[in-house]
Design a protein around this motif. Sequence first.
Motif, PDB file in Angstrom:
ATOM      1  N   GLU A 106      27.979  41.369  48.323  1.00  0.00           N
ATOM      2  CA  GLU A 106      28.271  42.057  48.967  1.00  0.00           C
ATOM      3  C   GLU A 106      29.612  42.732  48.556  1.00  0.00           C
ATOM      4  N   ALA A 107      30.611  42.353  47.744  1.00  0.00           N
ATOM      5  CA  ALA A 107      32.198  43.044  47.020  1.00  0.00           C
ATOM      6  C   ALA A 107      31.463  43.974  46.309  1.00  0.00           C
ATOM      7  N   SER A 108      32.369  44.709  46.252  1.00  0.00           N
ATOM      8  CA  SER A 108      32.123  45.937  45.640  1.00  0.00           C
ATOM      9  C   SER A 108      33.989  46.193  44.323  1.00  0.00           C
ATOM     10  N   ILE A 109      33.764  45.336  43.267  1.00  0.00           N
ATOM     11  CA  ILE A 109      35.260  46.141  42.640  1.00  0.00           C
ATOM     12  C   ILE A 109      35.317  46.725  41.466  1.00  0.00           C
ATOM     13  N   CYS A 110      36.080  47.165  41.467  1.00  0.00           N
ATOM     14  CA  CYS A 110      36.611  48.477  40.663  1.00  0.00           C
ATOM     15  C   CYS A 110      37.725  47.624  39.731  1.00  0.00           C
ATOM     16  N   LEU A 111      37.719  47.817  38.351  1.00  0.00           N
ATOM     17  CA  LEU A 111      38.132  47.678  37.412  1.00  0.00           C
ATOM     18  C   LEU A 111      39.052  48.259  36.778  1.00  0.00           C
ATOM     19  N   ALA A 145      39.054  38.362  33.169  1.00  0.00           N
ATOM     20  CA  ALA A 145      38.876  39.026  35.073  1.00  0.00           C
ATOM     21  C   ALA A 145      37.746  38.946  35.602  1.00  0.00           C
ATOM     22  N   LEU A 146      37.379  40.131  34.427  1.00  0.00           N
ATOM     23  CA  LEU A 146      36.007  40.707  35.291  1.00  0.00           C
ATOM     24  C   LEU A 146      34.725  39.914  35.493  1.00  0.00           C
ATOM     25  N   LYS A 147      35.104  38.874  33.686  1.00  0.00           N
ATOM     26  CA  LYS A 147      33.732  37.970  33.179  1.00  0.00           C
ATOM     27  C   LYS A 147      33.709  36.792  34.322  1.00  0.00           C
ATOM     28  N   ASN A 148      35.355  36.291  34.807  1.00  0.00           N
ATOM     29  CA  ASN A 148      34.733  34.978  35.527  1.00  0.00           C
ATOM     30  C   ASN A 148      33.790  36.025  36.951  1.00  0.00           C
ATOM     31  N   LEU A 149      34.154  37.166  37.723  1.00  0.00           N
ATOM     32  CA  LEU A 149      33.456  37.593  38.882  1.00  0.00           C
ATOM     33  C   LEU A 149      31.971  37.572  38.445  1.00  0.00           C
ATOM     34  N   VAL A 150      31.734  38.516  37.278  1.00  0.00           N
ATOM     35  CA  VAL A 150      30.513  38.517  37.339  1.00  0.00           C
ATOM     36  C   VAL A 150      29.657  37.123  36.586  1.00  0.00           C
ATOM     37  N   LEU A 151      29.598  36.115  36.722  1.00  0.00           N
ATOM     38  CA  LEU A 151      29.434  34.712  36.148  1.00  0.00           C
ATOM     39  C   LEU A 151      29.416  34.807  37.779  1.00  0.00           C
ATOM     40  N   GLY A 152      29.849  34.473  38.778  1.00  0.00           N
ATOM     41  CA  GLY A 152      30.462  33.737  40.089  1.00  0.00           C
ATOM     42  C   GLY A 152      29.670  34.940  41.165  1.00  0.00           C
ATOM     43  N   GLY A 153      29.412  36.464  40.310  1.00  0.00           N
ATOM     44  CA  GLY A 153      28.094  36.344  40.894  1.00  0.00           C
ATOM     45  C   GLY A 153      28.830  37.805  42.395  1.00  0.00           C
ATOM     46  N   VAL A 154      29.585  38.690  42.250  1.00  0.00           N
ATOM     47  CA  VAL A 154      29.480  39.712  42.657  1.00  0.00           C
ATOM     48  C   VAL A 154      28.381  40.460  42.961  1.00  0.00           C
ATOM     49  N   GLY A 155      28.404  41.465  43.939  1.00  0.00           N
ATOM     50  CA  GLY A 155      27.545  42.963  44.363  1.00  0.00           C
ATOM     51  C   GLY A 155      28.282  43.541  42.724  1.00  0.00           C
ATOM     52  N   SER A 156      28.794  44.176  42.866  1.00  0.00           N
ATOM     53  CA  SER A 156      28.806  45.740  41.509  1.00  0.00           C
ATOM     54  C   SER A 156      30.104  45.850  40.764  1.00  0.00           C
ATOM     55  N   VAL A 180      24.265  41.351  38.753  1.00  0.00           N
ATOM     56  CA  VAL A 180      25.605  42.740  38.737  1.00  0.00           C
ATOM     57  C   VAL A 180      25.178  44.109  38.360  1.00  0.00           C
ATOM     58  N   LYS A 181      25.470  44.850  39.926  1.00  0.00           N
ATOM     59  CA  LYS A 181      25.198  46.701  39.421  1.00  0.00           C
ATOM     60  C   LYS A 181      26.448  46.626  38.753  1.00  0.00           C
ATOM     61  N   ALA A 182      26.076  47.222  37.784  1.00  0.00           N
ATOM     62  CA  ALA A 182      27.370  47.889  36.709  1.00  0.00           C
ATOM     63  C   ALA A 182      27.790  48.734  36.176  1.00  0.00           C
ATOM     64  N   LYS A 183      28.923  49.706  36.303  1.00  0.00           N
ATOM     65  CA  LYS A 183      28.665  50.921  36.147  1.00  0.00           C
ATOM     66  C   LYS A 183      30.307  50.906  35.177  1.00  0.00           C
ATOM     67  N   PHE A 184      30.185  52.896  34.998  1.00  0.00           N
ATOM     68  CA  PHE A 184      31.384  52.704  34.099  1.00  0.00           C
ATOM     69  C   PHE A 184      31.687  53.743  34.203  1.00  0.00           C
ATOM     70  N   ILE A 185      33.237  54.167  34.601  1.00  0.00           N
ATOM     71  CA  ILE A 185      33.198  55.596  33.678  1.00  0.00           C
ATOM     72  C   ILE A 185      34.462  56.190  33.112  1.00  0.00           C
ATOM     73  N   GLU A 186      34.398  57.110  32.164  1.00  0.00           N
ATOM     74  CA  GLU A 186      35.594  56.596  31.458  1.00  0.00           C
ATOM     75  C   GLU A 186      36.549  57.806  31.686  1.00  0.00           C
ATOM     76  N   GLU A 187      37.896  57.455  31.801  1.00  0.00           N
ATOM     77  CA  GLU A 187      38.961  57.903  32.504  1.00  0.00           C
ATOM     78  C   GLU A 187      39.296  57.313  32.264  1.00  0.00           C
ATOM     79  N   SER A 188      41.281  57.842  32.319  1.00  0.00           N
ATOM     80  CA  SER A 188      42.530  56.925  32.114  1.00  0.00           C
ATOM     81  C   SER A 188      42.544  56.754  33.831  1.00  0.00           C
ATOM     82  N   PRO A 189      42.988  55.300  34.057  1.00  0.00           N
ATOM     83  CA  PRO A 189      43.090  55.208  35.727  1.00  0.00           C
ATOM     84  C   PRO A 189      44.585  55.941  35.673  1.00  0.00           C
ATOM     85  N   ASP A 190      45.208  56.113  34.817  1.00  0.00           N
ATOM     86  CA  ASP A 190      46.842  56.967  35.473  1.00  0.00           C
ATOM     87  C   ASP A 190      46.896  58.310  35.752  1.00  0.00           C
TER      88      ASP A 190
END
Length: 521
Positions: free
Chosen positions: A23-28, A38-49, A93-103
């Motif tokens: 059910e978790a939704s994770i932002c990197l 870090a994200l690879k391990n969570l994707v393999l573990g089955g996070v929601g998105s 796993v639902k995967a999305k991306f945003i092309e934007e600088s986090p800062d």
Amino acid sequence: MSKSKYDRQLRIWGEVGQGALEEASICLLNCGPTGSEALKNLVLGGVGSITIVDGSKVQLGDLGNNFMVDERSVGQSKAKSTCAFLQELNDSVKAKFIEESPDILIVTNPSFFSQFTLVIATQLVEDSMVKLDRICREADVKVVFVRSYGLAGLVRVSVKEHTIIDSKPDHFLDDLRLNNPWPELNSFVETIDLNVSDHVAHKQIPYVVILVKMADEWTKSHNGNLPSTREEKKEFKDFVKSKMISMDEDNYKEAIEAAFKVFAPRGISSEIQQICNDSCAEPSSNSSDFWVMVAALKEFVSNEGDGEAPLEGSIPDMTSSTEHYINLQKIYLAKAEADFLDMEKRVKNILKKIGRDPSSISKPTIKSFCKNARKLKVCRYRKVEDEFSNPSVTEIQKCLADEDYSGAMGFYVLLRAVDRFTANYNKFPGQFDGGMDEDISRLKTTALSLLSDLGCNGSVLPDDLINEMCRFGASELHVVAAFVGGIASQEVIKLVTKQFVPMLGTYIFNGIDHKSQLLTL
């Protein structure tokens, strides 16, 4: 949930934990090697998105340290390429991306972060860390800051409050109440005679019965006190030994080995007492389920519990006749069930009192709380801003002077010094060819002024460490990134599943000395 797919991890955190992950939704933020690992391990573990935020393009250099990009990705969006590679690892796993600088995103669209369960913020400089931490605390979103820098790494959890019911400690005392038996256990123990003449029967008395009887006899002749000194404990064990008829009585050997369970203090631990006395344990309409159950526990301990928490209800294997063992099992289970029903009643009353639906906390949740009532944990983390603007001077000085911790504290100070350096010179020390000597002396000056701001005037960092920091040139080495990213993903799993205890300080990995240490800042 596909059970066979996640079979091995289900054995660790169970279906409830896996459900929380799904059910978790994770932002990197930033998908360099540290974030991708870090994200690879969570994707393999089955996070929601997952949502990846990164404004950079893949360059040739990225192919040398990031497995989530390849030659075809060069010149493309790094977030898009990484997202596609990660999606291949687990299509559920639902995967999305945003092309934007986090800062930039942190400044221009702070409300963006409130949709997530947790944010993994990698490779952020100090200014962005402070802003993101402030935003996420207000939105009640957990953050894990991660950084790898040459041979150094840092992981820091930040969340206002994290409560854990199932903390899964490595070693924990069985809940047997040998020195504080309840009436039904007492009545059962009284029906068994330790001086029975039948050898076989004598060999089959479970150690629980032996120790309850011995503890009772001991306290009667010692003003109600349990054995406390070393001599008394030895004396108690000898007392148990004296009841053996022959040397092959395994039940008595088990009783002697388990004698330490009699010496444990009665009642709840100081840690659980502290949780019960917490200001949050006064329930109000916006209390979380955890604190409502703590309020019920507090009432239970003072009333039905008679100073004790609800009984767990399980007993370990022991030498015993089948009949005795089954009877004991029934007595422990019945007591645990009765305690659960009392707790449930109290939880419902409290919910009613604070104007909430009395059945809004489910039976399985209350049951799990009762089973783990002696293992509850509450973790609170300092704001990043506090850590930076109001440093723990004594802790920093102590670590800098301690041979074991000076390396970790040196890296902590230098990771902050390179951020100041960047703010002043628009580049990291040693990032570009040439000017290395100038960068070294500039970093040294920056580190010294930071140390004096931290209240550590007169403290110096070894020249070797400063030179190394410049030699790193802000590079992310894959081997360090994979290790530090792995540590970070473990912390994320602890925070999302609410199982195990997350790290309570700033974790520093020192790849020069191969040390992992926690600093309390």
